[in-house]
Design an enzyme around this catalytic site. Structure first.
Site, short mmCIF file in Angstrom:
data_model
loop_
_atom_site.label_atom_id
_atom_site.label_comp_id
_atom_site.label_asym_id
_atom_site.label_seq_id
_atom_site.Cartn_x
_atom_site.Cartn_y
_atom_site.Cartn_z
CB SER A 15 -8.35 0.63 5.53
OG SER A 15 -9.04 1.81 5.30
CE LYS A 28 -3.95 1.94 2.58
NZ LYS A 28 -4.85 1.77 3.74
CB SER A 30 -8.21 3.64 2.67
OG SER A 30 -7.35 3.03 3.60
N1 GLN Z 1 -13.17 4.28 6.13
C1 GLN Z 1 -12.50 4.66 7.35
C2 GLN Z 1 -12.03 6.08 7.27
O1 GLN Z 1 -12.18 6.67 6.26
C3 GLN Z 1 -11.39 3.71 7.67
C4 GLN Z 1 -10.18 3.96 6.87
C5 GLN Z 1 -8.99 3.15 7.30
O2 GLN Z 1 -9.11 2.15 7.99
N2 GLN Z 1 -7.82 3.64 6.92
O3 GLN Z 1 -11.50 6.60 8.21
#
Ligand code: GLN
Length: 487
Positions: free
Chosen positions: A179, A80, A155
């Site tokens: 995410s 990532k 994400s």
């Molecule tokens: N969707 C969540 C957010 O936008 C989690 C994102 C994540 O785990 N990085 O904060």
């Protein structure tokens, strides 16, 4: 052979490499070709570096040829793009870091390199990991290999799309509120968030430091457990790293489900927030688990209902502080001031995307003197109560289970104008981040032809147990799917 290589699991690849049936270079080339032909449509990778990939593959082959090669030597992995890679761009899918090349490797990268694993490239994400669909990427959204008009989740959507689309056998993601697990659910693969402190965050570009954790995506639980073994274990460079040995994959056995006691919070099952198709698919899984001898109780964890709102106070507060360093001076590209605002404001105003700016503003607001007690302190109190309730349940049960996501993969663009709908998606995954518990998303079936994951969460630091339960369930019900097989 090339196609065959890219559909193998990491363990299968490892066996073939160690037995010299294939070479690390052949494997790397098969993946580079697949990326070349499919990445334009999937948008999984932001950066590839074929020369480095081929060179590391050659070095891995030397390790194998010398005998006694470490686990997964020559096995490729995608990373990532919020995990620091020395000399290789690490953009966080942000214009602000578009040209940023770290001068050091994250601990997880050092550890995979030590084992001779081969990096394929850096994967797409929501900008600074803020989002649930990969659509806040400043460059382009990644697509779901099951249906290219749909989101792979976020994400870590690029990592999930890469593994489900056979552009990598393994990938790293990061998980602050879901995410890793939500994209794994959307893409029909395994995603594992280790306990907070089990996997070093050194070199992960921080979003919410009390919640963030790096973890793997894989095609099966065994692969996830093995890569977790390679990268976990104490790291003196990271203050929250637990002084514990790496996750021991050899302890993970194919156990019987008979006698296991699972709790399902009604707040993650009997609520309107969970789509009907998801409920039906998950109910089917519960029936199967019961037939296999597990006991399942519906329990109440009332504060889970406050999880999403609590998370968005804590995560944004931490983000507003963590992202202060991206000012075009210490880090990032610079936009010259037009005279109305200073250079830092010009840089941040122009180069951060809308979602990131909204979150920084919200986080700054909840930390401001007038709101601190009413929002930030209150959120921390709710977090403490929630964790107490979950600890109580985990004292009585082997695991808390639920759907990993209340929905299956939605159409790209569908939720863009509905920020609440986008945030509710993290309902099932946020509790594990709040308490630092290990949690896995494991494919458990389909709703309307799209995959769905079940989440298994166990006691803090009992990562082996979470993996073992997932492994046993995967074996019992033969839960491995691939989009290519179903087409
Ligand atoms: N969707 C969540 C957010 O936008 C989690 C994102 C994540 O785990 N990085 O904060």
């Amino acid at each position: 052979m090339a196609n065959e290589i890219t559909s193998l699991t990491a363990t299968e690849l490892n066996d073939k490499l160690q037995n010299r049936e294939i070479s690390a270079t052949e494997v790397a080339k098969a993946y580079l070709n697949a990326i070349e032909s499919k990445n334009d449509s999937l948008g999984a990778y932001l950066t590839t570096h074929p020369d480095i990939t081929l060179q590391t593959a050659e070095e891995a082959q030397k390790l194998i040829d010398a005998g006694d090669a470490p686990l997964f030597a020559g096995v490729p992995i995608a990373v990532k793009d919020n995990i620091s890679t020395k000399g290789i761009k690490t953009t966080c899918a942000s214009k602000l870091l578009e040209n940023y090349e770290p001068v050091f490797d994250a601990t997880v990268i050092k550890r995979i390199k030590k084992n001779g694993m081969v990096m394929l490239g850096k994967t797409n994400l929501d900008e600074f990991a803020m989002g649930a669909s990969n659509e806040t990427s400043a460059f382009f959204p990644a697509k779901n290999p099951w249906d290219l008009t749909r989101s792979p989740g976020g994400s870590s959507g690029g990592s999930a799309a890469a593994v489900a689309g056979n552009l990598a056998p393994l990938a790293f993601g990061s998980d602050t509120g879901g995410s890793i697990r939500q994209p794994a659910s959307f893409c029909g693969i395994t995603g594992f968030k280790p306990s907070y402190g089990r996997c070093s965050r050194y070199g992960l570009i921080a979003y919410g430091s009390s919640l963030d954790q790096i973890g793997p995506f894989a095609k099966c639980v065994e692969d996830a457990a093995k890569v977790a073994h390679i990268v976990t274990g104490h790291d003196h460079k990271e203050d929250t790293s637990q002084p514990l040995p790496p996750i021991d994959y050899t302890k993970i056995k194919d156990g019987s489900l008979k006698g296991l006691k699972f709790a399902i919070p009604s707040e993650l099952y009997e609520t309107n927030a969970i789509e009907d198709g998801v409920k039906t698919c998950f109910k089917n899984m519960l029936d199967n688990l019961q037939k296999a001898g597990a006991t399942i109780d519906v329990v109440h964890i009332p504060t889970i209902e406050l999880g999403v709102s609590t998370y968005y106070v804590i995560a944004t507060a931490e983000a507003s502080s963590n992202l202060a360093r991206f000012d075009g001076i210490r880090f990032g590209s610079t936009v010259q001031s037009d005279g109305h605002v200073n250079q830092v404001a010009a840089t941040r105003g122009k180069l951060f995307g809308r979602e990131v700016k909204e979150r920084i503003m919200m986080g700054t607001y909840v930390l401001s003197a007038d709101s601190f007690e009413a929002y930030y302190i209150k959120a921390q109190k709710i977090r403490a109560v929630m964790v107490g309730e979950m600890d109580g349940v985990l004292d009585k049960y082997n695991a808390i289970i639920s759907p990993a996501s209340p929905v299956t993969a939605f159409k790209i663009g569908e939720k863009n104008n509905d920020p609440v709908a986008m945030k509710i998606i993290d309902l099932c995954t946020i509790p594990a981040n709040m308490g630092g518990y290990p949690a896995i998303s494991l494919p458990c079936g389909f709703s309307n032809g799209l995959p769905l994951g079940m989440q298994i969460m166990t006691k803090r630091l009992d990562d082996e147990k979470a993996l073992e339960i997932a492994y046993s369930i995967e074996r019992e019900f033969n839960l491995k799917f691939s989009p290519e097989e179903r087409k």
